[in-house]
Write a protein that holds these residues in place. Structure first.
Motif, PDB file in Angstrom:
ATOM      1  N   GLY A 133     -27.791 -63.458-107.368  1.00 16.96           N
ATOM      2  CA  GLY A 133     -29.118 -63.884-107.779  1.00 16.96           C
ATOM      3  C   GLY A 133     -30.070 -63.904-106.598  1.00 16.96           C
ATOM      4  O   GLY A 133     -29.706 -63.560-105.468  1.00 16.96           O
ATOM      5  N   GLY A 134     -31.307 -64.270-106.881  1.00 19.80           N
ATOM      6  CA  GLY A 134     -32.285 -64.486-105.819  1.00 19.80           C
ATOM      7  C   GLY A 134     -32.269 -65.959-105.471  1.00 19.80           C
ATOM      8  O   GLY A 134     -31.306 -66.461-104.893  1.00 19.80           O
ATOM      9  N   GLU A 135     -33.331 -66.669-105.861  1.00 21.10           N
ATOM     10  CA  GLU A 135     -33.357 -68.119-105.693  1.00 21.10           C
ATOM     11  C   GLU A 135     -32.653 -68.815-106.855  1.00 21.10           C
ATOM     12  O   GLU A 135     -32.284 -69.980-106.750  1.00 21.10           O
ATOM     13  CB  GLU A 135     -34.801 -68.610-105.605  1.00 21.10           C
ATOM     14  N   LEU A 136     -32.481 -68.096-107.952  1.00 26.52           N
ATOM     15  CA  LEU A 136     -31.908 -68.674-109.166  1.00 26.52           C
ATOM     16  C   LEU A 136     -30.453 -68.228-109.330  1.00 26.52           C
ATOM     17  O   LEU A 136     -29.844 -67.729-108.403  1.00 26.52           O
ATOM     18  CB  LEU A 136     -32.773 -68.283-110.362  1.00 26.52           C
ATOM     19  N   ASP A 145     -34.564 -62.826-110.198  1.00 28.78           N
ATOM     20  CA  ASP A 145     -35.161 -64.111-110.569  1.00 28.78           C
ATOM     21  C   ASP A 145     -36.061 -63.984-111.792  1.00 28.78           C
ATOM     22  O   ASP A 145     -36.096 -64.872-112.655  1.00 28.78           O
ATOM     23  CB  ASP A 145     -35.955 -64.688-109.393  1.00 28.78           C
ATOM     24  N   THR A 146     -36.775 -62.867-111.878  1.00 26.48           N
ATOM     25  CA  THR A 146     -37.616 -62.627-113.064  1.00 26.48           C
ATOM     26  C   THR A 146     -36.756 -62.547-114.316  1.00 26.48           C
ATOM     27  O   THR A 146     -37.092 -63.123-115.366  1.00 26.48           O
ATOM     28  CB  THR A 146     -38.417 -61.329-112.893  1.00 26.48           C
ATOM     29  N   LEU A 147     -35.634 -61.830-114.207  1.00 26.18           N
ATOM     30  CA  LEU A 147     -34.718 -61.720-115.349  1.00 26.18           C
ATOM     31  C   LEU A 147     -34.230 -63.096-115.777  1.00 26.18           C
ATOM     32  O   LEU A 147     -34.264 -63.440-116.972  1.00 26.18           O
ATOM     33  CB  LEU A 147     -33.536 -60.823-114.984  1.00 26.18           C
ATOM     34  N   VAL A 148     -33.779 -63.892-114.818  1.00 20.66           N
ATOM     35  CA  VAL A 148     -33.253 -65.221-115.136  1.00 20.66           C
ATOM     36  C   VAL A 148     -34.329 -66.102-115.764  1.00 20.66           C
ATOM     37  O   VAL A 148     -34.091 -66.781-116.769  1.00 20.66           O
ATOM     38  CB  VAL A 148     -32.666 -65.891-113.875  1.00 20.66           C
ATOM     39  N   GLU A 149     -35.520 -66.077-115.197  1.00 24.25           N
ATOM     40  CA  GLU A 149     -36.620 -66.885-115.728  1.00 24.25           C
ATOM     41  C   GLU A 149     -36.942 -66.498-117.168  1.00 24.25           C
ATOM     42  O   GLU A 149     -37.160 -67.371-118.023  1.00 24.25           O
ATOM     43  CB  GLU A 149     -37.857 -66.719-114.861  1.00 24.25           C
ATOM     44  N   VAL A 197     -34.960 -64.970-119.350  1.00 28.52           N
ATOM     45  CA  VAL A 197     -33.845 -65.333-120.229  1.00 28.52           C
ATOM     46  C   VAL A 197     -33.938 -66.813-120.590  1.00 28.52           C
ATOM     47  O   VAL A 197     -33.845 -67.199-121.762  1.00 28.52           O
ATOM     48  CB  VAL A 197     -32.493 -65.016-119.551  1.00 28.52           C
ATOM     49  N   ARG A 198     -34.140 -67.643-119.580  1.00 29.21           N
ATOM     50  CA  ARG A 198     -34.165 -69.085-119.817  1.00 29.21           C
ATOM     51  C   ARG A 198     -35.372 -69.535-120.635  1.00 29.21           C
ATOM     52  O   ARG A 198     -35.299 -70.535-121.361  1.00 29.21           O
ATOM     53  CB  ARG A 198     -34.162 -69.821-118.482  1.00 29.21           C
ATOM     54  N   SER A 199     -36.483 -68.806-120.531  1.00 23.86           N
ATOM     55  CA  SER A 199     -37.705 -69.217-121.231  1.00 23.86           C
ATOM     56  C   SER A 199     -37.854 -68.568-122.602  1.00 23.86           C
ATOM     57  O   SER A 199     -38.842 -68.823-123.301  1.00 23.86           O
ATOM     58  CB  SER A 199     -38.927 -68.884-120.375  1.00 23.86           C
ATOM     59  N   CYS A 200     -36.882 -67.776-123.002  1.00 24.27           N
ATOM     60  CA  CYS A 200     -36.934 -67.163-124.333  1.00 24.27           C
ATOM     61  C   CYS A 200     -36.958 -68.273-125.397  1.00 24.27           C
ATOM     62  O   CYS A 200     -36.245 -69.270-125.271  1.00 24.27           O
ATOM     63  CB  CYS A 200     -35.707 -66.274-124.537  1.00 24.27           C
ATOM     64  N   PRO A 201     -37.798 -68.153-126.438  1.00 20.87           N
ATOM     65  CA  PRO A 201     -37.810 -69.174-127.501  1.00 20.87           C
ATOM     66  C   PRO A 201     -36.403 -69.399-128.049  1.00 20.87           C
ATOM     67  O   PRO A 201     -35.677 -68.441-128.331  1.00 20.87           O
ATOM     68  CB  PRO A 201     -38.738 -68.563-128.556  1.00 20.87           C
ATOM     69  N   LYS A 202     -36.006 -70.641-128.189  1.00 24.09           N
ATOM     70  CA  LYS A 202     -34.630 -70.991-128.548  1.00 24.09           C
ATOM     71  C   LYS A 202     -34.426 -70.999-130.068  1.00 24.09           C
ATOM     72  O   LYS A 202     -35.272 -71.441-130.818  1.00 24.09           O
ATOM     73  CB  LYS A 202     -34.281 -72.356-127.964  1.00 24.09           C
ATOM     74  N   ALA A 203     -33.266 -70.504-130.450  1.00 25.95           N
ATOM     75  CA  ALA A 203     -32.867 -70.546-131.851  1.00 25.95           C
ATOM     76  C   ALA A 203     -32.512 -71.974-132.239  1.00 25.95           C
ATOM     77  O   ALA A 203     -32.240 -72.829-131.377  1.00 25.95           O
ATOM     78  CB  ALA A 203     -31.668 -69.632-132.081  1.00 25.95           C
ATOM     79  N   ASP A 253     -30.370 -76.130-127.150  1.00 22.53           N
ATOM     80  CA  ASP A 253     -31.249 -76.908-126.279  1.00 22.53           C
ATOM     81  C   ASP A 253     -31.702 -76.103-125.067  1.00 22.53           C
ATOM     82  O   ASP A 253     -32.736 -76.407-124.470  1.00 22.53           O
ATOM     83  CB  ASP A 253     -30.530 -78.177-125.791  1.00 22.53           C
ATOM     84  N   GLU A 254     -30.914 -75.103-124.688  1.00 21.03           N
ATOM     85  CA  GLU A 254     -31.247 -74.279-123.532  1.00 21.03           C
ATOM     86  C   GLU A 254     -30.532 -72.936-123.645  1.00 21.03           C
ATOM     87  O   GLU A 254     -29.587 -72.772-124.416  1.00 21.03           O
ATOM     88  CB  GLU A 254     -30.858 -74.977-122.227  1.00 21.03           C
ATOM     89  N   ILE A 255     -30.979 -71.989-122.845  1.00 21.14           N
ATOM     90  CA  ILE A 255     -30.356 -70.671-122.771  1.00 21.14           C
ATOM     91  C   ILE A 255     -29.842 -70.490-121.354  1.00 21.14           C
ATOM     92  O   ILE A 255     -30.576 -70.700-120.381  1.00 21.14           O
ATOM     93  CB  ILE A 255     -31.363 -69.553-123.134  1.00 21.14           C
ATOM     94  N   LEU A 256     -28.579 -70.129-121.250  1.00 22.10           N
ATOM     95  CA  LEU A 256     -27.926 -70.032-119.952  1.00 22.10           C
ATOM     96  C   LEU A 256     -27.599 -68.584-119.605  1.00 22.10           C
ATOM     97  O   LEU A 256     -27.393 -67.740-120.486  1.00 22.10           O
ATOM     98  CB  LEU A 256     -26.627 -70.844-119.950  1.00 22.10           C
ATOM     99  N   MET A 257     -27.513 -68.315-118.321  1.00 27.78           N
ATOM    100  CA  MET A 257     -27.012 -67.034-117.837  1.00 27.78           C
ATOM    101  C   MET A 257     -25.486 -67.014-117.932  1.00 27.78           C
ATOM    102  O   MET A 257     -24.834 -68.072-117.841  1.00 27.78           O
ATOM    103  CB  MET A 257     -27.427 -66.818-116.380  1.00 27.78           C
TER     104      MET A 257
END
Length: 358
Positions: free
Chosen positions: A169-172, A290-294, A296-302, A306-310
């Motif tokens: 990863g980068g920073e994430l 980091d853009t990819l991770v951000e 993925v995590r910010s995708c609207p949740k089904a 409660d959250e989306i993880l890598m």
């Protein structure tokens, strides 16, 4: 003994090393095997942790695992090496093969290593994490003993052969994927059997080809591939890269470590390491990850999430928890380990009835 006991990870590591040393495994190799087993337990991959050690020791005593292989990778091309594992511990072979792939990648940008005459190498993510620690993207493939039919069949031919991949990863968070092409690994079914639990319908067929929720009957039959023909195809791919290309056993000929005791397993593995900055700069690569991770995590949740993880993030969190609170084991998992300690003249595994951070 309570329903669960807890073991400090350094204690588990020292215990495993002591048992292996008592069986003639060299100090460095014992440390490699122990580290892989304990890391699996820390990450919540309980099916591939210390619970496996009695089975490995049994095969070692039978002469089916070589405690002292001489591992000498042979360069077959400028970026590729082949390794004869000499029936050693798969953990030692896998670690050596990935180290060779990394060494090649440092020089040429990419490196691949193939291994034959190996044994079960545990959690595939072990070797992805090894590459991540060195800063490399990686792929890890292996084949396994027959446990799953090709799509449309009812007899075991393909392995529940895991595939793993990693990207720093980068920073994430990094990307750490470790998955089986089966709906459930056989190890999960064995754990359910030991705990007296049923398995979900759809995991496996019994010996007559019928769906079952009984883990004992499932172990007499076959597990099922994920996504039908898709999981079946992935298992074939693992057999090609792990077995066909390496010279190891393949097409159902890998020995089942729990059932066959007259010959070694001859498992095959494939490892790839690649510099992440081959096509873009290191700075750009890290920013893009980091853009990819951000995103993925910010995708609207089904609904229900409660959250989306890598991939790998859940395991990393579990590792952090277990490093503090200890690794949980059931009595059915601890008893065989304590029996091995008594047999080998090694101090018993020190366990706590409560979490270590409680």
């Amino acid at each position: 003994m309570s329903e669960r006991v807890f073991v400090e990870h350094d204690e588990a590591d020292a215990f495993a090393k002591a048992l292996l040393a008592a069986h003639g495994v060299p100090k460095k190799d014992a440390a490699t095997v122990a580290a892989c087993l304990v890391r699996a337990d820390l990450r919540g991959v309980d099916t591939h942790g210390l619970v496996r050690l009695p089975g490995y020791l049994d095969r070692l005593r039978r002469g089916l695992i070589n405690p002292k292989p001489k591992l000498l990778p042979k360069r077959v091309a400028s970026t590729a090496a082949a390794l004869d594992g000499q029936n050693g511990f798969g953990f030692v072979i896998g670690t050596r093969a990935m180290a060779e792939a990394i060494s090649l990648a440092r020089k040429s940008g990419i490196g691949i290593a193939s291994a034959r005459r190996s044994t079960h190498f545990g959690m595939a993510a072990s070797y992805v994490l090894q590459a991540l620690d060195a800063g490399f993207v990686s792929l890890v493939f292996t084949n396994a003993s027959a446990a799953m039919p090709p799509w449309g069949g009812r007899e075991a031919l393909l392995g529940t052969s895991p595939l793993a991949a990693g990207a720093p990863g980068g920073e994430l968070a990094p990307f750490v994927l470790d998955m089986s092409p089966a709906v459930a690994a056989r190890g999960k079914i064995r754990i359910a059997e030991k705990r007296g639990e049923k398995i979900p319908l759809g995991y496996a067929l019994d010996g007559e080809g019928r769906p079952t929720t009984d883990p004992a009957e499932a172990l007499k039959g076959v597990v099922l591939p994920i996504g039908g023909p898709k999981g079946s195809g992935l298992s074939m791919l693992m057999d090609i890269f792990g077995g066909v290309l390496s010279g190891a056993a393949f097409a159902g000929d890998v020995t089942d470590q729990y059932k066959v005791f007259d010959r070694p397993q001859n498992v095959g593995h494939f490892f790839l390491a690649m510099r992440p900055d081959l096509f873009v700069s290191k700075k750009e690569y890290r920013a893009r990850m980091d853009t990819l991770v951000e995103r993925v995590r910010s995708c609207p949740k089904a609904e229900g999430f409660d959250e989306i993880l890598m991939p790998g993030e859940l395991e990393a969190r579990e590792e952090e928890r277990r490093r503090k609170g200890g690794i949980p084991y059931s009595p059915a998992q601890i008893d065989p380990l304590q029996n091995e300690a008594a047999r080998s003249g090694v101090a018993r595994l020190d366990v706590s009835a409560t979490p270590l951070d409680s």
